[in-house]
Design a protein around this motif. Structure first.
Motif, PDB file in Angstrom:
ATOM      1  N   LEU A   1       4.390  -5.968   2.666  1.00 40.75           N
ATOM      2  CA  LEU A   1       5.117  -4.884   2.534  1.00 40.75           C
ATOM      3  C   LEU A   1       6.070  -5.103   1.564  1.00 40.75           C
ATOM      4  O   LEU A   1       6.731  -4.571   1.118  1.00 40.75           O
ATOM      5  CB  LEU A   1       5.685  -4.341   3.883  1.00 40.75           C
ATOM      6  CG  LEU A   1       4.844  -3.716   4.741  1.00 40.75           C
ATOM      7  CD1 LEU A   1       5.042  -2.737   6.299  1.00 40.75           C
ATOM      8  CD2 LEU A   1       4.516  -2.536   3.454  1.00 40.75           C
TER       9      LEU A   1
ATOM     10  N   ASN B   1       4.787  -6.673  -2.022  1.00 35.12           N
ATOM     11  CA  ASN B   1       4.151  -5.016  -2.960  1.00 35.12           C
ATOM     12  C   ASN B   1       4.999  -3.961  -2.572  1.00 35.12           C
ATOM     13  O   ASN B   1       5.197  -3.402  -3.758  1.00 35.12           O
ATOM     14  CB  ASN B   1       3.250  -4.756  -2.483  1.00 35.12           C
ATOM     15  CG  ASN B   1       1.740  -5.835  -2.365  1.00 35.12           C
ATOM     16  OD1 ASN B   1       1.531  -6.577  -3.340  1.00 35.12           O
ATOM     17  ND2 ASN B   1       0.890  -5.794  -1.728  1.00 35.12           N
ATOM     18  N   CYS B   2       6.006  -3.770  -1.706  1.00 36.90           N
ATOM     19  CA  CYS B   2       6.858  -2.846  -1.261  1.00 36.90           C
ATOM     20  C   CYS B   2       8.295  -3.157  -2.143  1.00 36.90           C
ATOM     21  O   CYS B   2       9.187  -2.283  -1.682  1.00 36.90           O
ATOM     22  CB  CYS B   2       6.783  -1.906  -0.744  1.00 36.90           C
ATOM     23  SG  CYS B   2       4.992  -1.521   0.080  1.00 36.90           S
TER      24      CYS B   2
END
Length: 74
Positions: free
Chosen positions: A35, A38-39
């Motif tokens: 998370l 990637n985010c």
């Protein structure tokens, strides 16, 4: 007034090294790491996640700092 801010180079990691570290993590820690990677989520973002935000295999949420504003996208 004038001031100068010295910037430092961003530290980069080799893909193989990142994969090696991810392999060594528990499932939950691997989720948090992915998370973040990637985010762009931080621990504050991850801490605000709820089960209601998971819909159809995707996380749908508003940005934490501005979630109370009406025009904030999800």
């Amino acid at each position: 007034l004038r001031f100068k801010v010295e910037t430092e180079a961003v530290e980069k990691y080799d893909t193989a090294e990142v994969r090696k570290v991810l392999k060594g993590l528990t499932d939950r820690l691997r989720l948090y790491a992915l998370l973040g990677l990637n985010c762009g989520m931080t621990s504050a973002d991850i801490g605000r996640l709820t089960k209601d935000m998971l819909q159809g295999g995707k996380i749908t949420r508003k940005r934490g700092k501005t979630e109370k504003w009406a025009k904030v996208p999800t």
